[in-house]
Motif scaffolding. Structure first.
Motif, PDB file in Angstrom:
ATOM      1  N   GLY A 250     -61.350  60.710 -91.686  1.00 32.07           N
ATOM      2  CA  GLY A 250     -60.130  60.777 -90.880  1.00 32.07           C
ATOM      3  C   GLY A 250     -59.870  59.561 -90.026  1.00 32.07           C
ATOM      4  N   LYS A 251     -60.723  58.540 -90.168  1.00 34.43           N
ATOM      5  CA  LYS A 251     -60.531  57.325 -89.367  1.00 34.43           C
ATOM      6  C   LYS A 251     -59.833  56.257 -90.203  1.00 34.43           C
ATOM      7  CE  LYS A 251     -64.725  58.035 -86.623  1.00 34.43           C
ATOM      8  NZ  LYS A 251     -66.104  57.534 -86.357  1.00 34.43           N
ATOM      9  N   PRO A 252     -59.001  55.434 -89.545  1.00 33.33           N
ATOM     10  CA  PRO A 252     -58.397  54.324 -90.290  1.00 33.33           C
ATOM     11  C   PRO A 252     -59.377  53.166 -90.438  1.00 33.33           C
ATOM     12  CG  PRO A 252     -57.638  54.274 -88.027  1.00 33.33           C
ATOM     13  CD  PRO A 252     -58.556  55.470 -88.148  1.00 33.33           C
ATOM     14  N   ASN A 253     -59.063  52.257 -91.354  1.00 34.57           N
ATOM     15  CA  ASN A 253     -59.865  51.035 -91.513  1.00 34.57           C
ATOM     16  C   ASN A 253     -59.865  50.233 -90.221  1.00 34.57           C
ATOM     17  OD1 ASN A 253     -59.654  47.914 -92.131  1.00 34.57           O
ATOM     18  ND2 ASN A 253     -60.826  48.771 -93.832  1.00 34.57           N
ATOM     19  N   LEU A 254     -58.706  50.126 -89.582  1.00 30.26           N
ATOM     20  CA  LEU A 254     -58.593  49.341 -88.354  1.00 30.26           C
ATOM     21  C   LEU A 254     -59.013  50.171 -87.149  1.00 30.26           C
ATOM     22  CD1 LEU A 254     -57.549  46.627 -87.054  1.00 30.26           C
ATOM     23  CD2 LEU A 254     -55.448  47.886 -86.569  1.00 30.26           C
ATOM     24  N   THR A 255     -60.005  49.660 -86.417  1.00 33.09           N
ATOM     25  CA  THR A 255     -60.438  50.332 -85.191  1.00 33.09           C
ATOM     26  C   THR A 255     -59.583  49.890 -84.014  1.00 33.09           C
ATOM     27  OG1 THR A 255     -62.689  50.388 -86.041  1.00 33.09           O
ATOM     28  CG2 THR A 255     -62.408  50.759 -83.673  1.00 33.09           C
ATOM     29  N   ARG A 256     -59.430  48.574 -83.906  1.00 30.93           N
ATOM     30  CA  ARG A 256     -58.624  48.025 -82.804  1.00 30.93           C
ATOM     31  C   ARG A 256     -58.309  46.564 -83.103  1.00 30.93           C
ATOM     32  NH1 ARG A 256     -61.842  44.644 -79.799  1.00 30.93           N
ATOM     33  NH2 ARG A 256     -64.080  44.988 -79.907  1.00 30.93           N
ATOM     34  N   ASN A 257     -57.418  46.011 -82.308  1.00 27.55           N
ATOM     35  CA  ASN A 257     -57.204  44.572 -82.412  1.00 27.55           C
ATOM     36  C   ASN A 257     -58.187  43.853 -81.496  1.00 27.55           C
ATOM     37  OD1 ASN A 257     -55.942  45.387 -80.021  1.00 27.55           O
ATOM     38  ND2 ASN A 257     -54.482  43.702 -80.090  1.00 27.55           N
ATOM     39  N   GLY A 258     -58.264  42.545 -81.653  1.00 30.07           N
ATOM     40  CA  GLY A 258     -59.200  41.781 -80.843  1.00 30.07           C
ATOM     41  C   GLY A 258     -58.613  40.426 -80.486  1.00 30.07           C
ATOM     42  N   GLY A 259     -59.000  39.919 -79.334  1.00 34.23           N
ATOM     43  CA  GLY A 259     -58.481  38.632 -78.890  1.00 34.23           C
ATOM     44  C   GLY A 259     -59.579  37.602 -78.715  1.00 34.23           C
ATOM     45  N   CYS A 260     -59.232  36.351 -78.937  1.00 32.63           N
ATOM     46  CA  CYS A 260     -60.138  35.246 -78.652  1.00 32.63           C
ATOM     47  C   CYS A 260     -60.034  34.880 -77.164  1.00 32.63           C
ATOM     48  CB  CYS A 260     -59.769  34.033 -79.508  1.00 32.63           C
ATOM     49  SG  CYS A 260     -59.821  34.330 -81.286  1.00 32.63           S
ATOM     50  N   PHE A 261     -60.774  33.884 -76.755  1.00 38.03           N
ATOM     51  CA  PHE A 261     -60.784  33.440 -75.367  1.00 38.03           C
ATOM     52  C   PHE A 261     -59.356  33.181 -74.869  1.00 38.03           C
ATOM     53  CE2 PHE A 261     -60.687  30.097 -72.174  1.00 38.03           C
ATOM     54  CZ  PHE A 261     -61.633  30.535 -71.258  1.00 38.03           C
ATOM     55  N   ALA A 262     -59.015  33.804 -73.785  1.00 40.99           N
ATOM     56  CA  ALA A 262     -57.752  33.548 -73.063  1.00 40.99           C
ATOM     57  C   ALA A 262     -56.506  33.926 -73.851  1.00 40.99           C
ATOM     58  CB  ALA A 262     -57.650  32.085 -72.624  1.00 40.99           C
ATOM     59  N   CYS A 263     -56.668  34.603 -74.977  1.00 41.44           N
ATOM     60  CA  CYS A 263     -55.509  34.882 -75.824  1.00 41.44           C
ATOM     61  C   CYS A 263     -54.740  36.094 -75.322  1.00 41.44           C
ATOM     62  CB  CYS A 263     -55.941  35.109 -77.268  1.00 41.44           C
ATOM     63  SG  CYS A 263     -54.538  35.419 -78.356  1.00 41.44           S
ATOM     64  N   THR A 264     -53.432  35.958 -75.247  1.00 46.85           N
ATOM     65  CA  THR A 264     -52.592  37.090 -74.862  1.00 46.85           C
ATOM     66  C   THR A 264     -51.818  37.644 -76.060  1.00 46.85           C
ATOM     67  OG1 THR A 264     -50.861  35.535 -74.182  1.00 46.85           O
ATOM     68  CG2 THR A 264     -52.340  36.353 -72.466  1.00 46.85           C
ATOM     69  N   ILE A 265     -52.187  37.202 -77.270  1.00 47.67           N
ATOM     70  CA  ILE A 265     -51.609  37.769 -78.491  1.00 47.67           C
ATOM     71  C   ILE A 265     -52.557  38.822 -79.064  1.00 47.67           C
ATOM     72  CG2 ILE A 265     -50.732  37.294 -80.802  1.00 47.67           C
ATOM     73  CD1 ILE A 265     -50.211  34.390 -79.894  1.00 47.67           C
ATOM     74  N   ALA A 266     -53.797  38.407 -79.335  1.00 43.47           N
ATOM     75  CA  ALA A 266     -54.835  39.307 -79.851  1.00 43.47           C
ATOM     76  C   ALA A 266     -54.494  39.850 -81.240  1.00 43.47           C
ATOM     77  CB  ALA A 266     -55.107  40.452 -78.872  1.00 43.47           C
ATOM     78  N   CYS A 267     -54.425  38.945 -82.209  1.00 38.76           N
ATOM     79  CA  CYS A 267     -54.096  39.329 -83.585  1.00 38.76           C
ATOM     80  C   CYS A 267     -55.320  39.750 -84.371  1.00 38.76           C
ATOM     81  CB  CYS A 267     -53.391  38.182 -84.294  1.00 38.76           C
ATOM     82  SG  CYS A 267     -54.470  36.781 -84.678  1.00 38.76           S
TER      83      CYS A 267
END
Lengths: 618, 84
Positions: A285-302
């Protein structure tokens, strides 16, 4: 200033680590990171040297904004001569390593020579020491990361490392940092391993000072973040679906390279798309994607953080792969999926994990497997070469097997690790290699996106989408929509993208900001941080100078204008479906104008006037 | 006539529950415009950034035109998206 004005020179032959002042005249001409490190490389190596010999050098370089509070300002690049292409290699990575290096007080590290035995470089602010790495050699990137963190008892230490594939000479090995970020392309990890350098482990606590006008910098940075937050691409689309949002788009427009670029649409695209990564699995019942993640100082987090279905054949008996790790980006999903004809999302995620674990560039790996599959189906190789594995398009088990072999270089893995061009040449079918200058294509078929054909043909590091991402205009309508099937105006479009991208790649910022930012947004941030006047016009000039410098290096390395071309399949065999049905890439309609805009001769050579205009070294 | 209508990315929640692979089949009048379709599914017009008919882009000024669709066409729509 923003630059620390200090670089670290590491002589691996002598075992020395010596600081030296940054050449600020060059910094003013080339800004930092990609541009400035290329200037050092041009000065210090023979372009015709053996890329895997001691004479080649490898530079890890930050930009002036790396480590600052500007959004996405965590980037660093690895610059060297590529063993895959023989051209200049410059691979850019996010994560946290680059910012840590800058916070330790270094703009860049120049590695030269070759260590007589495996070593790693340990940096703690101003102290840099080469340490024995015999115990790390033969370990994966992930094992090495864990061992070094345990040894130094410092969870905040950031590590860039090469995996077993690089040790075994895989020609498309990456440098992996922070477990699943990569300086991915052109075999920069292979060069690092050839120097017996296993890892660079950095702890920096000095901060990044030297901001020219701190108040103005904070204001410019805040304004930039507001633009990113309010833009639907960087504020909503990329965080929610990542780059994988493109899978269905590119398939719909008929530019999805499929089965070694034999077709332009993949019937399984929806099963491996960003939307599919959100669908709950039947098993848990879980999706492949758990969450998004960001690099240092990133405000996009792709970034994508994913899990594999524990019941999937690839990991059922391997609990070490049951946890969260770096998930599929569009380029990896395309190369591992559409190009191999595999539509099994869990299999692709598993192979992506292996690419991170042992440092294979998933684009080159997937494209090389695709070439191997076509070699297999055409009879050029057989089960005798593949340990009995049916290496056919669509075979998910075969794809997983190939990744496991590539990671260690065992058996047929050694053939895959040659890359597509050398593999196809070895088995007598060079025309099946989908490469430019020896580097495998990324995820956009130039029959359906004409500007990308010119982008690939003229890219200074071989086939690459990140040198001028005209997809943004031709397909996505960012900033303005152009017709992907027309060639008119594409020479100028490609040049504009190439120059702007070279400047962004030299700043410490992520090129993904340019889906929302123009140079008018970036310029105030650099200008407030760095000495001098950094107007948008000057950034374009710096970008063009970098492009010309890279081109000049490649010419001196033996590459010529005749290498600015595409495989015959893309020039002669028409697309079979979609809006581009019946079309080939009309490179010949764009290339002469491009040369003219660059100030090059009709055969692609730099003129004396152009060299003088950009003050290129002799 | 029948067409296939697809919504992707952050627009996919606008699709009815019976959608498969981001697509539903819909009966439409031959004179339907793309804007009418976009409105029918509750998609804000400003969010319909990338509007493709059989993979070919239709600009905003074409979305109010009648007679652009034929039986069996595929209309696919995205909000502003990008990647790399």
């Amino acid at each position: 200033m923003a630059w620390t004005r200090q670089l670290l020179r590491v002589n691996l032959t002598e075992g020395t680590c010596i600081p030296e002042p940054l050449n600020m005249d060059w910094a003013n001409q080339y800004l930092g990171q990609r541009g400035l490190a290329t200037r050092y490389l041009v000065e210090e190596i023979d372009p015709q040297c053996d890329a895997l010999g001691a004479d080649n050098k490898m530079i890890m370089a930050t930009g002036p904004l790396t480590g600052t509070m500007a959004s996405t300002a965590g980037r660093y690049s690895v610059i060297t001569k590529s063993p895959l292409t023989g051209a200049v290699a410059c691979s850019n990575s996010g994560g946290f390593f680059g910012a840590e290096l800058k916070n330790a007080g270094w703009d860049m590290i120049i590695f030269e020579g070759k260590s007589p035995a495996p070593v790693y470089l340990h940096i703690e602010n101003n102290n840099a020491t080469l340490m024995p790495a015999t115990d790390l050699w033969g370990k994966s990137c992930w094992e090495t990361d864990e061992m070094l963190h345990a040894k130094h008892q410092d969870p905040q230490m950031r590590i860039a490392v090469v995996g077993r594939s690089a040790e075994q000479g895989c020609l498309f090995s990456s440098v992996i940092n922070d477990l699943h970020r990569a300086a991915g392309r052109s075999g920069v990890g292979t060069v690092m391993a050839s120097k017996n350098l296993k890892a660079v482990a950095v702890r920096g606590s000095l901060g990044v000072g030297n901001i020219k006008d701190p108040a103005r910098f904070m204001s410019a940075v805040s304004a930039g973040k507001k633009v990113l937050a309010e833009n639907p691409v960087t504020g909503e689309g990329l965080p929610a679906l990542g780059t994988q949002v493109l899978m269905n788009v590119i398939n719909e427009v008929g530019a999805m390279p499929t089965r070694n670029m034999q077709e332009v649409q993949f019937e399984g695209a929806s099963k491996i798309s960003g939307e599919a990564m959100l669908e709950p699995r039947e098993s848990d019942g879980k999706p492949n994607l758990t969450r998004n993640g960001g690099c240092f100082a990133c405000t996009i987090a792709c970034g994508r953080i994913s899990t594999i279905d524990r019941e999937h054949f690839s990991v059922k008996e391997k609990p070490q792969y049951w946890g969260n790790s770096g998930g599929l980006e569009y380029e990896a999903a395309w190369a591992l999926g559409s190009d191999t004809g595999v539509d099994d999302l869990d299999a692709l995620t598993y192979v992506n994990f292996l690419c991170n674990e042992d440092g294979m560039d998933p684009i080159s790996f997937g494209a090389t497997v695709a070439a191997a599959m076509e070699l297999f189906e055409s009879g050029a190789i057989s089960t005798q070469h593949t340990d009995g594995v049916e290496l056919k398009f669509g075979n998910a088990q075969a794809l997983c097997w190939a990744a496991e072999k590539s990671a260690t270089g065992e058996g047929f893995g050694a053939d895959i690790n040659l890359g597509s061009r050398r593999l196809c040449e070895k088995y007598g079918r060079p025309e099946l290699s989908m490469t430019v200058k020896g580097q495998e294509f990324p995820a956009y078929d130039p029959r359906g996106i004409q500007g990308m054909g010119l982008t690939y043909a003229t890219s200074n590091r071989g086939a690459c989408h990140l040198r001028s991402y005209t997809v943004s205009s031709e397909i996505l309508g960012v900033p303005e929509k152009t017709d992907p099937l027309q060639t008119e105006g594409k020479a100028g479009l490609v040049k504009a993208f190439q120059d702007a991208t070279a400047a962004v790649d030299s700043s410490g910022l992520c090129v993904f900001t340019t889906f929302a930012w123009t140079l008018d947004d970036i310029s105030p941030q650099i200008d407030a941080a760095c000495d001098g006047d950094w107007s948008p016009e000057r950034l374009v000039e710096v970008g063009e100078r970098i492009w010309q410098l890279e081109r000049d290096f490649n010419m001196k390395a033996g590459i010529t204008g005749s290498d600015d071309t595409l495989p015959q399949r893309l020039l002669k065999d028409a697309a079979k479906s979609g809006p581009a049905k019946g079309k080939v890439c009309e490179l010949g309609e764009m290339l002469p104008e491009y040369y003219q805009l660059r100030g090059w001769t009709q055969d692609g050579q730099l003129t004396a006037e152009t060299r003088s205009k950009f003050d290129l070294p002799s | 006539m029948k067409i296939k209508f697809k919504l992707y990315a952050t627009l996919q929640d606008k699709l009815p529950a019976n959608a498969v692979d981001n697509a539903v089949e819909v009966d439409v009048d031959e004179q339907v415009t793309l804007f009418q379709l976009i409105d029918q599914f509750g998609v804000p017009r400003e969010s319909a950034h990338l509007v493709l008919v059989n993979g070919t882009y239709f600009a905003a000024e074409q979305r109010a035109e009648t007679g652009v669709l034929s039986d069996g066409d595929v209309v696919a729509i995205w909000p502003p998206v990008a990647g790399g």
